[in-house]
Each structure stands twice: as C-alpha cells, then as structure tokens.
Design an enzyme around this catalytic site. Structure first.
Site, PDB file in Angstrom:
ATOM      1  N   HIS A  94       0.939  -1.082   0.169  1.00  0.00           N
ATOM      2  CA  HIS A  94       0.085   0.037  -0.188  1.00  0.00           C
ATOM      3  C   HIS A  94       0.971   1.297   0.006  1.00  0.00           C
ATOM      4  O   HIS A  94       0.798   2.194  -0.542  1.00  0.00           O
ATOM      5  CB  HIS A  94      -1.032   0.065   1.275  1.00  0.00           C
ATOM      6  N   GLU A 147       1.039   8.266  -3.740  1.00  0.00           N
ATOM      7  CA  GLU A 147       1.931   8.040  -2.659  1.00  0.00           C
ATOM      8  C   GLU A 147       3.183   8.796  -2.633  1.00  0.00           C
ATOM      9  O   GLU A 147       3.582   9.140  -1.530  1.00  0.00           O
ATOM     10  CB  GLU A 147       2.276   6.344  -2.773  1.00  0.00           C
ATOM     11  N   HIS A 166       3.321  10.978   0.651  1.00  0.00           N
ATOM     12  CA  HIS A 166       4.179  10.308   1.556  1.00  0.00           C
ATOM     13  C   HIS A 166       5.637  10.282   1.144  1.00  0.00           C
ATOM     14  O   HIS A 166       6.557  10.677   2.249  1.00  0.00           O
ATOM     15  CB  HIS A 166       3.719   9.040   1.885  1.00  0.00           C
TER      16      HIS A 166
END
Length: 218
Positions: A34, A83, A87
């Site tokens: 993930h 992502e 992040h």
C-alpha cells in the site's frame, strides 16, 4: 518512524465490489504494497512532482508488488503518484529515501525482506472459508518477526459476526530497523480516510472477533 503498509487485495476488492464498482478485476492472490509512510502524512514538497521515468528500472516489480488494486489502469501511475506526493516527498528527508528511485526501491526491498506472504504460509495462515482467531494471527507474526505489527480489519456489518483481515502495518525506525507498532488510545489513523470504502473502513482489528481471510472475491 516509518510505517510500511501491506494490504490484502481480496479484502479491498470484496468491499469495493459491494459498492457496485467494477474496477477491481482479478486481484492478486498475494499481499501487495500500500505504501511507505513517515510520521507525517501530508504533502511535504508540492514542487517535487512524480516522474515515472525516474523509476523505469523498477516498473516490472512495481506493477507486480505495488499495483493499484482498486482502480483499473494500465500503468498504476496515479496510485504511485499519490503515494509519492503525499508520503514520499516527506520520507525523502531521510538520505536512504531522498529520491523517487530510492523511495520506491526501498519499499520494494522492505516488501521482500518482510516476506509477509511466506510468513503467513509458514504459520499455516492462508485464505480459507474458515475463521481464524486474531490472537493466533498476532502471535504468529510476533513469533516470526520478533516485533508486533499492527493489523487492520474490515469490521462486520450489522448482522455479521466476523471481521475481515485487510491490512498489516510494519513499523521501522529511521534507520529502517523493525520495531514494535504501538496502538495508542485516540491515535489518529491516517489510513482510515485513505482507505474508506463506501460505508466501511479499515481500522485496528478486534482481538475477540472471528477473523475471515477471504480466499477469493465472490
């Protein structure tokens, strides 16, 4: 610290299909990545745009181990872009993760190092129509890794008795050493909003509920 999330595609697709969405086709029969998240979960450098050519050497492994389970796309780049934007640009403050190739490459390395699929199989935990005890799953993971990961489940709808295992979080120090994941009262959980699926969402599993590990999407 860094949080490395690995999820079970069948659970995500099972929930997604309940919403009458049809993007979830032939989910992988193994756990997939993930994301790799630092403490902070917000966009840290909006000017550092995702560029898929920087990870061209990783694309084959990325498509296999880090697919976009919920949205059909030929190249998954929207998921990877999300992502990175949210992040990766934060994680890049660490030297080991300070480029797109390092960030995605290190996540792939951690996936192989953790070998969650192999761990669960060795412990006799595999997709089944039978239920597992959550405490048994936790004990198996702790015994294998020497630390305690955090497990998230899709909780039962009204009238149902079992939760469905959905996602496992491994916690790492900034030096990329495995450490215990702690579950704090009232802890903000950034993944809930990110994986809110219709009326359902993944959250920390209940130790007392039977746990379903779905063998396939019905």
């Amino acid at each position: 610290d860094l949080y490395f999330w690995i999820h079970a595609p069948n659970t995500l697709c099972f929930c997604f299909l309940q919403m009458n969405a049809n993007d979830c086709h032939d989910p992988p029969k193994y756990w997939t990545i993930h994301g790799l998240w630092p403490d902070r979960a917000e966009e840290c450098n909006r000017t550092w745009h995702f560029n898929v050519t920087e990870i061209k050497d990783l694309i084959v492994d990325m498509r296999h181990y880090w697919p976009d389970v919920l949205h059909s796309s030929l190249n998954c780049t929207q998921f990877w872009k999300h992502e990175w934007d949210k992040h990766g640009t934060c994680a890049a403050t660490l030297e080991a993760l300070n480029s797109q190739k390092k960030y995605f490459g290190k996540a792939l390395e951690l996936y192989q190092h953790v070998d969650l699929n192999g761990c669960l199989l060795k412990a006799g935990i595999k997709p089944s129509s039978l239920y597992y005890k959550m405490t048994a799953i936790k004990e198996a993971l702790t015994r294998f890794y020497g630390v305690t990961p955090k497990i998230q489940c899709l909780h039962p709808e009204e009238g149902e008795k079992a939760q469905t295992i959905g996602q496992i979080e491994f916690c790492f120090t900034k030096e990329l050493q495995l450490v215990n994941c702690t579950v704090l009262e009232d802890e903000p959980n950034p993944v809930q909003a990110h994986l809110k699926l219709g009326t359902s969402e993944l959250s920390v599993c209940n130790d007392t509920l039977p746990t379903y590990y779905p063998p396939e999407v019905q």
